[in-house]
Design an enzyme around this catalytic site. Structure first.
Site, mmCIF file in Angstrom:
data_model
loop_
_atom_site.group_PDB
_atom_site.id
_atom_site.type_symbol
_atom_site.label_atom_id
_atom_site.label_comp_id
_atom_site.label_asym_id
_atom_site.label_seq_id
_atom_site.Cartn_x
_atom_site.Cartn_y
_atom_site.Cartn_z
ATOM 1 N N GLU A 98 0.819 -1.219 0.000
ATOM 2 C CA GLU A 98 0.000 0.000 0.000
ATOM 3 C C GLU A 98 0.851 1.266 0.000
ATOM 4 O OE1 GLU A 98 -0.531 -2.586 1.969
ATOM 5 O OE2 GLU A 98 -2.640 -3.179 1.895
ATOM 6 N N MET A 120 24.078 8.335 2.593
ATOM 7 C CA MET A 120 23.961 9.639 3.243
ATOM 8 C C MET A 120 24.283 9.542 4.737
ATOM 9 S SD MET A 120 23.612 12.757 2.879
ATOM 10 C CE MET A 120 22.708 13.385 1.470
ATOM 11 N N PHE A 170 -11.764 -6.859 14.242
ATOM 12 C CA PHE A 170 -10.667 -7.375 13.425
ATOM 13 C C PHE A 170 -10.257 -6.322 12.384
ATOM 14 C CE2 PHE A 170 -9.287 -9.795 9.594
ATOM 15 C CZ PHE A 170 -8.067 -10.189 10.106
ATOM 16 N N GLN A 171 -8.998 -6.019 12.327
ATOM 17 C CA GLN A 171 -8.432 -5.033 11.393
ATOM 18 C C GLN A 171 -9.034 -3.649 11.540
ATOM 19 O OE1 GLN A 171 -8.429 -6.914 7.464
ATOM 20 N NE2 GLN A 171 -6.395 -7.707 7.931
ATOM 21 N N LYS A 204 -17.337 -0.704 5.845
ATOM 22 C CA LYS A 204 -17.803 -1.737 4.929
ATOM 23 C C LYS A 204 -19.297 -1.620 4.649
ATOM 24 C CE LYS A 204 -17.666 -6.666 4.067
ATOM 25 N NZ LYS A 204 -17.362 -8.007 4.541
HETATM 26 C C1 LIG Z 1 12.186 5.362 5.429
HETATM 27 C C2 LIG Z 1 13.473 5.997 5.820
HETATM 28 N N1 LIG Z 1 14.276 5.385 6.721
HETATM 29 C C3 LIG Z 1 15.458 5.947 7.064
HETATM 30 C C4 LIG Z 1 15.848 7.145 6.529
HETATM 31 C C5 LIG Z 1 17.164 7.790 6.949
HETATM 32 N N2 LIG Z 1 18.066 7.850 5.801
HETATM 33 C C6 LIG Z 1 18.214 8.967 5.048
HETATM 34 S S1 LIG Z 1 19.251 8.757 3.775
HETATM 35 C C7 LIG Z 1 19.563 7.166 4.208
HETATM 36 C C8 LIG Z 1 20.479 6.322 3.408
HETATM 37 C C9 LIG Z 1 19.916 5.960 2.100
HETATM 38 O O1 LIG Z 1 20.683 4.957 1.533
HETATM 39 P P1 LIG Z 1 20.517 4.569 0.029
HETATM 40 O O2 LIG Z 1 19.083 4.366 -0.276
HETATM 41 O O3 LIG Z 1 21.406 3.450 -0.313
HETATM 42 O O4 LIG Z 1 20.943 5.900 -0.729
HETATM 43 P P2 LIG Z 1 22.397 6.573 -0.804
HETATM 44 O O5 LIG Z 1 22.463 7.619 0.261
HETATM 45 O O6 LIG Z 1 23.418 5.508 -0.616
HETATM 46 O O7 LIG Z 1 22.423 7.179 -2.160
HETATM 47 C C10 LIG Z 1 18.851 6.827 5.358
HETATM 48 C C11 LIG Z 1 18.916 5.517 6.027
HETATM 49 C C12 LIG Z 1 14.961 7.747 5.614
HETATM 50 N N3 LIG Z 1 15.223 8.932 5.051
HETATM 51 N N4 LIG Z 1 13.800 7.152 5.255
#
Ligand SMILES: Cc1ncc(C[n+]2csc(CCOP(=O)(O)OP(=O)(O)O)c2C)c(N)n1
Ligand SMILES: [Mg+2]
Lengths: 173, 583
Positions: free
Chosen positions: B47, B475, B109-110, B159
């Site tokens: 979803e 990052m 439920f749900q 529903k």
């Molecule tokens: C759902 C979610 N979980 C955690 C984060 C924290 N976060 C920001 S950037 C990042 C790393 C992303 O890694 P990747 O997708 O491999 O991209 P890259 O930075 O290596 O290009 C994380 C864990 C986030 N922004 N969103």
């Protein structure tokens, strides 16, 4: 020059009057907004307004002008909120209702309590062998004063509505 | 008519031709209606992807996107997507199934309190307790989602309401006494702004996502040329102004272009339009645009004065307000001939820009992300819609990739949702099948939504997903390298999966790119093939984006800012002779 939105020192109590749609869930939206944005609610009252469709909320909150501006704007963004006004305390009438159940088993104590109540224009609305219940309306200060006086007798229960407010004179919101 | 039929009729009446959804117990009556209807339903595989796809659809087309999930877990799975749309003011309608009205509140439920959960992440939400509520709520929902400052709306749909018979009344009136978005900026404020702009010697325009939402890019271009002001954008504003224009400075902020960050620091008048001054844009607010008077134009009054104090606040729609500003300035300019925009300012910007154009060409192996982005840019036209995920991949794209057209650069700005890029691209392609659509994702983020490779295969949605594969949560790893003594706690992603094989398992074409030159070739081929494709791009995990550390001002950039042409020392800015230091 500082570009920050500076927290001003002028923290004061604000009386916010909001006209809202009279339907379920509106209180949750408003109260949730305050919590989420880190604004404190000291008191909130909700009740009917002059129109069936709308209810009026009176919210008492602390904060400086900046905080208040954000609160007002955020409230206005809620689809179920029709109008919001920060009431000027100088030209606003504020009233609260309070019910006080006082321990008064003996005749002498009773007459004393009744005297105090009448000085404050309170009314006795219930009597039992042990207790007297007083109804009083007025400004929160006045109610505080009566409560202080009655403490010596032994207060068993207090129920306060919290203040509701309306602007004086011809102004309406 | 039954409530379920009313849902479909109301959607169709709003011009909806496609929805993204996933069925469940309480949605059986609605899905039974969908079975016979002309409405196209795309069955996603999670979803969250339905919500992101609806969001991508909305961002690409400007129309309201629609997604559907069942009660309980279906609704909670939609949440991330709804919150993403909320933070970026994207108009979607999310329909969530709910247990029958008689069961609500019983922990059936749900059952989950969808209304309560979504209050803080929607512009508004509704619960239909009677079938006759449905047409009114959907019509109002579309109106609320798409007007003023757009945003998501949720419809909670029990529903039994879907099954209930009622008399459909075609005379629907929108009755929202508490919703009246302001359109026209106050003339006095516009006049004040015009005078301030004419007096300024070093004006700068900061364009946000509001320009795209109000479709005011042509006005913005005209405005910038009229007043002689360079334009920087927020992440959400990317595409609002052609980035190859002489006035364009690129993105501002934590990972912004050096020229933009420094020029905003120097300017004497900042005209911010349709932006909300997020901390990622401003850096330390105390040091932000400290020499400037600020004019802030936004349709949402609550954004004005929230993060940055405005000297001239204007509440209004960007398109109308910029047009009014142009008119007022044109009139004033004739009267005050001597107060012309300062040509030296634009000359200075042009010089500065040349001297800090980021370097893109690298012959290195492993591949540098800059080189990958350069090749992507060279493989596609400007109408191609690109989406990004979140992380380094996103900031590389935001920093290095040139956008020219609104609604062609889609990214999760406010919430920074990993997993956004791929499903948003899917939604964009469904909205605009004639446009090429390319998703640029990180390996971490893509893996959060990779199950929806099944969807692009089953429905033949020929997008190209470029996975920038550094085997790191890049990052976060960058911050660990810069600020946590290189203690790489849980940011290495290991050796699996093989992304090419993963794609192939879903019947999607898989390609791998490792050396300079291969990206362009592979991407062009993939787009030409008309097949959904995944390209696994192996990149250098050690490359670091220049950035402004948290708490610092925008000029305090750390990390090597590699420029196309090396220039020794600082370029001094020579104040124009007639300058008196704009008040
Ligand atoms: C759902 C979610 N979980 C955690 C984060 C924290 N976060 C920001 S950037 C990042 C790393 C992303 O890694 P990747 O997708 O491999 O991209 P890259 O930075 O290596 O290009 C994380 C864990 C986030 N922004 N969103
Ligand atoms: Mg990665």
């Amino acid at each position: 020059m500082k570009r920050v939105v500076i927290e001003m020192e002028g923290k004061r109590t604000h009386i916010i009057s909001a006209l809202v749609l009279n339907k379920p869930g509106v209180l949750q939206r408003v109260a949730g907004l305050f919590t989420r944005r880190g604004f404190n609610i000291d008191n909130i009252t909700v009740g009917a307004s002059e129109k069936d469709k709308f209810a009026r909320m009176t919210i008492i909150s602390q904060g400086d002008e900046k905080v208040l501006e954000q609160i007002t704007k955020q409230l206005n963004k809620l689809i179920d909120v029709i109008k919001v006004r920060d009431l000027d305390p100088e030209s606003t009438v504020k009233r609260e209702l309070c019910l006080i159940k006082v321990h008064a088993p003996a005749e002498r104590i009773r007459s004393e309590v009744i005297q105090y109540a009448s000085i404050f224009r309170g009314r006795i609305i219930d009597v039992s062998s042990e207790n007297l219940t007083i109804e009083i309306t007025g400004t929160p200060d006045k109610i505080d004063a009566l409560i202080d006086l009655l403490r010596g007798f032994g207060i068993k229960e207090i129920a306060r509505t919290g203040p509701t407010a309306i602007s004086r004179g011809i102004k309406t919101i | 008519m039954k409530g379920g039929e009313a849902v479909i009729k109301s959607l169709t009446d709003q011009g909806v031709d496609v929805v993204f959804g996933y069925p469940g117990g309480v949605l059986l009556p609605l899905y039974d209606v969908i079975y016979d209807s002309d409405l196209k339903h795309i069955l996603v595989r999670h979803e969250q992807c339905a919500a992101h796809a609806a969001d991508g659809y909305a961002r690409a087309s400007g129309k309201v996107g629609v997604c559907i999930g069942t009660s309980g877990p279906g609704a909670t799975n939609l949440i991330t997507g709804i919150a993403t749309a909320y933070m970026d003011s994207s108009p979607i309608l999310a329909i969530a199934g709910q247990v029958a009205t008689g069961l609500i509140g019983n922990d059936a439920f749900q059952e989950v309190d969808t209304l309560g959960i979504t209050i803080p992440i929607t512009k508004h939400n509704f619960q239909a307790m009677k079938a006759e509520d449905v047409p009114q709520m959907i019509k109002s929902g579309f109106y609320i989602a798409g007007t003023g400052r757009p945003g998501p709306v949720v419809l909670d749909l029990p529903k039994d309401v879907q099954e209930e018979e009622f008399d459909y009344n075609p005379n629907l009136k929108i009755d929202l006494p508490g919703y009246k978005p302001t359109k026209k900026g106050h003339p006095l404020q516009i006049k004040k702004a015009a005078n301030l702009i004419l007096k300024s010697k070093k004006p700068v325009i900061l364009a946000g996502g509001g320009i795209i939402l109000s479709e005011s890019s042509p006005e913005l271009l005209k405005f910038s040329e009229l007043i002689g002001a360079p334009v920087t954008t927020t992440l959400m504003g990317k595409g609002s102004f052609p980035e190859d224009h002489a006035h364009a400075m690129g993105m501002l902020g934590m990972h912004g272009r050096k020229v933009a960050n420094i020029v905003v620091d120097e300017c004497d008048c900042l005209i911010a339009i349709g932006c909300r001054f997020s901390d990622r844009t401003t850096g330390n607010v105390e040091k932000f645009a400290s020499k400037a008077k600020v004019i802030h134009i936004d349709v949402d009054p609550a954004e004005i004065g929230k993060n940055i104090e405005a000297d001239v606040p204007i509440v209004g729609d960007a398109k109308i307000t910029i047009s009014d500003l142009i008119k007022t300035i044109t009139n004033l300019k004739i009267k005050a001939e001597k107060e012309k925009a300062n040509p030296k300012w634009m000359e200075y910007i042009a010089d500065f820009k040349i001297n800090c154009t980021p370097r893109l060409s690298f012959e290195d192996f492993p591949l540098k992300p800059q080189q990958v982005i350069k090749e992507i840019r060279e493989s596609i036209d400007y109408e191609t819609i690109v989406t990004t995920d979140v992380g380094q991949n996103q900031m590389w794209m935001a920093h290095y990739f040139t956008s020219k057209i609104p609604r062609t650069f889609l990214s999760s700005g406010g919430l920074g949702t990993m997993g956004f890029g791929f499903p948003a691209a899917m939604g964009a392609k469904v909205a605009l099948p004639e446009n090429d659509v390319v998703a640029v994702c990180g390996d971490g983020g893509f893996l959060m939504v990779s199950q929806d490779l099944a969807t692009i295969k089953e429905y033949d949605i020929p997008i190209v997903v470029c996975v920038l594969d550094n085997r790191y949560l890049g990052m976060v790893a960058q911050w660990q390298r810069l600020f946590y003594d290189e203690r790489m706690s849980h940011t290495h992603l290991g050796e699996v999966p093989d992304f090419v094989k993963l794609a192939e398992a879903f019947g999607v074409q898989g390609e791998r790119v490792e050396r300079p030159g291969e990206m362009e070739e592979t991407l062009k081929k993939a787009l030409k093939s008309g097949e959904p494709t995944l390209i696994d791009v192996i990149i250098d995990p050690d490359e670091i984006l220049p950035m402004v550390p948290p708490g610092c001002g925008l000029t305090e950039i750390v990390g090597e800012y590699k420029v196309e042409r090396e220039v020794p020392g600082e370029i001094p800015y020579k104040a124009p002779a007639n300058e008196k230091g704009g008040d």
